[in-house]
Design a protein around this motif. Structure first.
Motif, mmCIF file in Angstrom:
data_model
loop_
_atom_site.group_PDB
_atom_site.id
_atom_site.type_symbol
_atom_site.label_atom_id
_atom_site.label_comp_id
_atom_site.label_asym_id
_atom_site.label_seq_id
_atom_site.Cartn_x
_atom_site.Cartn_y
_atom_site.Cartn_z
ATOM 1 N N ALA A 6 9.677 5.895 -1.992
ATOM 2 C CA ALA A 6 8.252 5.687 -2.259
ATOM 3 C C ALA A 6 7.849 6.178 -3.635
ATOM 4 O O ALA A 6 6.836 5.764 -4.177
ATOM 5 N N GLN A 7 8.659 7.070 -4.217
ATOM 6 C CA GLN A 7 8.258 7.691 -5.471
ATOM 7 C C GLN A 7 7.970 6.703 -6.593
ATOM 8 O O GLN A 7 6.935 6.829 -7.268
ATOM 9 N N PRO A 8 8.823 5.669 -6.876
ATOM 10 C CA PRO A 8 8.524 4.725 -7.947
ATOM 11 C C PRO A 8 7.206 3.988 -7.721
ATOM 12 O O PRO A 8 6.489 3.697 -8.675
ATOM 13 N N GLU A 9 6.877 3.692 -6.467
ATOM 14 C CA GLU A 9 5.643 2.981 -6.189
ATOM 15 C C GLU A 9 4.434 3.842 -6.512
ATOM 16 O O GLU A 9 3.373 3.354 -6.896
ATOM 17 N N LEU A 10 4.606 5.158 -6.312
ATOM 18 C CA LEU A 10 3.500 6.060 -6.613
ATOM 19 C C LEU A 10 3.355 6.258 -8.115
ATOM 20 O O LEU A 10 2.255 6.448 -8.617
ATOM 21 N N LEU A 11 4.486 6.226 -8.833
ATOM 22 C CA LEU A 11 4.440 6.462 -10.265
ATOM 23 C C LEU A 11 3.960 5.250 -11.043
ATOM 24 O O LEU A 11 3.382 5.384 -12.112
ATOM 25 N N MET A 12 4.185 4.048 -10.522
ATOM 26 C CA MET A 12 3.857 2.846 -11.274
ATOM 27 C C MET A 12 2.384 2.771 -11.672
ATOM 28 O O MET A 12 2.084 2.570 -12.846
ATOM 29 N N PRO A 13 1.427 2.943 -10.721
ATOM 30 C CA PRO A 13 0.021 2.898 -11.148
ATOM 31 C C PRO A 13 -0.313 3.961 -12.182
ATOM 32 O O PRO A 13 -1.056 3.702 -13.131
ATOM 33 N N GLN A 14 0.260 5.167 -12.016
ATOM 34 C CA GLN A 14 -0.030 6.240 -12.963
ATOM 35 C C GLN A 14 0.461 5.885 -14.364
ATOM 36 O O GLN A 14 -0.213 6.169 -15.354
ATOM 37 N N ALA A 15 1.624 5.252 -14.447
ATOM 38 C CA ALA A 15 2.153 4.868 -15.750
ATOM 39 C C ALA A 15 1.257 3.831 -16.421
ATOM 40 O O ALA A 15 0.977 3.915 -17.626
ATOM 41 N N VAL A 16 0.802 2.861 -15.636
ATOM 42 C CA VAL A 16 -0.080 1.826 -16.190
ATOM 43 C C VAL A 16 -1.412 2.435 -16.609
ATOM 44 O O VAL A 16 -1.941 2.124 -17.693
ATOM 45 N N LEU A 17 -1.947 3.304 -15.781
ATOM 46 C CA LEU A 17 -3.225 3.932 -16.111
ATOM 47 C C LEU A 17 -3.103 4.847 -17.327
ATOM 48 O O LEU A 17 -4.032 4.946 -18.135
ATOM 49 N N SER A 18 -1.964 5.499 -17.476
ATOM 50 C CA SER A 18 -1.750 6.336 -18.658
ATOM 51 C C SER A 18 -1.688 5.480 -19.918
ATOM 52 O O SER A 18 -2.203 5.866 -20.980
ATOM 53 N N ALA A 52 -10.765 -1.501 -2.137
ATOM 54 C CA ALA A 52 -9.864 -2.643 -2.296
ATOM 55 C C ALA A 52 -9.066 -2.891 -1.023
ATOM 56 O O ALA A 52 -8.469 -1.974 -0.460
ATOM 57 N N LYS A 53 -9.046 -4.136 -0.559
ATOM 58 C CA LYS A 53 -8.219 -4.511 0.580
ATOM 59 C C LYS A 53 -6.793 -4.804 0.114
ATOM 60 O O LYS A 53 -5.824 -4.474 0.785
ATOM 61 N N ILE A 54 -6.672 -5.437 -1.045
ATOM 62 C CA ILE A 54 -5.373 -5.737 -1.648
ATOM 63 C C ILE A 54 -5.321 -5.036 -3.001
ATOM 64 O O ILE A 54 -6.242 -5.152 -3.805
ATOM 65 N N HIS A 55 -4.247 -4.292 -3.249
ATOM 66 C CA HIS A 55 -4.167 -3.474 -4.460
ATOM 67 C C HIS A 55 -3.506 -4.184 -5.631
ATOM 68 O O HIS A 55 -3.304 -3.600 -6.690
ATOM 69 N N THR A 56 -3.164 -5.466 -5.470
ATOM 70 C CA THR A 56 -2.600 -6.237 -6.567
ATOM 71 C C THR A 56 -3.600 -6.311 -7.721
ATOM 72 O O THR A 56 -4.778 -6.587 -7.499
ATOM 73 N N HIS A 57 -3.142 -6.034 -8.919
ATOM 74 C CA HIS A 57 -3.962 -6.064 -10.137
ATOM 75 C C HIS A 57 -5.044 -4.974 -10.162
ATOM 76 O O HIS A 57 -5.932 -5.018 -11.011
ATOM 77 N N LEU A 58 -4.956 -4.003 -9.266
ATOM 78 C CA LEU A 58 -5.994 -2.977 -9.213
ATOM 79 C C LEU A 58 -6.020 -2.128 -10.482
ATOM 80 O O LEU A 58 -7.086 -1.749 -10.961
ATOM 81 N N THR A 59 -4.843 -1.841 -11.039
ATOM 82 C CA THR A 59 -4.818 -1.044 -12.266
ATOM 83 C C THR A 59 -5.468 -1.805 -13.423
ATOM 84 O O THR A 59 -6.151 -1.211 -14.262
ATOM 85 N N SER A 60 -5.266 -3.110 -13.464
ATOM 86 C CA SER A 60 -5.888 -3.921 -14.507
ATOM 87 C C SER A 60 -7.407 -3.923 -14.353
ATOM 88 O O SER A 60 -8.148 -3.778 -15.342
ATOM 89 N N LEU A 61 -7.878 -4.082 -13.121
ATOM 90 C CA LEU A 61 -9.319 -4.061 -12.871
ATOM 91 C C LEU A 61 -9.904 -2.684 -13.196
ATOM 92 O O LEU A 61 -10.999 -2.585 -13.755
ATOM 93 N N ALA A 62 -9.155 -1.642 -12.868
ATOM 94 C CA ALA A 62 -9.623 -0.287 -13.172
ATOM 95 C C ALA A 62 -9.757 -0.082 -14.676
ATOM 96 O O ALA A 62 -10.697 0.579 -15.144
ATOM 97 N N GLY A 63 -8.828 -0.658 -15.436
ATOM 98 C CA GLY A 63 -8.925 -0.567 -16.887
ATOM 99 C C GLY A 63 -10.165 -1.255 -17.419
ATOM 100 O O GLY A 63 -10.858 -0.732 -18.303
#
Length: 217
Positions: A6-18, A52-63
């Motif tokens: 699970a660790q890579p999945e947790l790190l991916m959004p953080q990397a994009v947000l960073s 969000a019901k679906i988290h696809t593209h959520l980091t992009s929307l957050a940006g």
């Protein structure tokens, strides 16, 4: 073993947000500290993730959400220019009335106004019937998404239009507040949503005239 997978999945959004934080920090050098930008980016992600019901593209929307909030904050503090009137539309879910009003005013006003919308209790997606009704008049809501109401966008607005969200909006002196009473299109058939859309279009046209007509001394 499952924790390691699970660790890579947790790190991916953080990397994009960073990465988003670094880009926005460069854009706002001298206006906001990197720490402020980082807080806005991660807060925006957390706020959207709650609905969000679906988290696809959520980091992009957050940006996108964080960038707009930072622009609003800079405007309210006088660190960014306000060349045209800023209008904020608010309803409960930011999935129907406020989305239609914002899209109609942006369509009618072009570069004469800048428009935002938000919800006091945003839902996870724009009402599909609302999307259909707006497509009928040549306005595509495909890139839009419900956003929570934040103090920064209220502070940046010149006109705040509320539609059925009560006292959710912070009151700032020197702003114009309007309360438009319209039926909620949620759960309504297409014909009813069209009626709300056309009612909004009439109100939006009137507001645009008021905002763009020079005041004679």
């Amino acid at each position: 073993m499952s924790e390691h997978r699970a660790q890579p999945e947790l790190l991916m959004p953080q990397a994009v947000l960073s990465h988003t934080t670094a880009e926005l920090s460069a854009k706002y050098t001298g206006v906001f500290s990197p720490q402020t930008v980082e807080r806005y980016v991660f807060e925006s992600y957390a706020a959207l993730r709650r609905t969000a019901k679906i988290h696809t593209h959520l980091t992009s929307l957050a940006g996108r959400f964080a960038a707009d909030r930072l622009t609003a904050l800079a405007q309210s503090q006088g660190a960014a220019p306000k060349d045209v009137p800023e209008v904020l539309f608010i309803c409960v879910h930011n999935a129907g009335r406020s989305q239609m009003a914002a899209a109609l005013l942006a369509h009618r006003g072009g570069r004469l106004v800048h428009v935002r919308s938000a919800g006091s209790a945003p839902t996870h997606e724009i009402n599909p019937t609302v999307v259909q009704a707006m497509t009928e008049v040549g306005i595509d809501l495909g890139a839009e998404f419900p956003k929570p109401l934040t103090d920064d966008v209220v502070a940046a607005a010149d006109v705040v239009v509320s539609m059925g969200c009560g006292d959710a909006c912070t009151i700032y002196p020197g702003k114009r507040y309007l309360d438009w009473e319209l039926d909620d299109p949620d759960g309504q058939p297409l014909d009813e949503v069209r009626r709300v859309r056309d009612d909004l279009d009439t109100r939006v046209r009137q507001l645009l005239t008021e905002l763009t007509t020079p005041v004679l001394s």
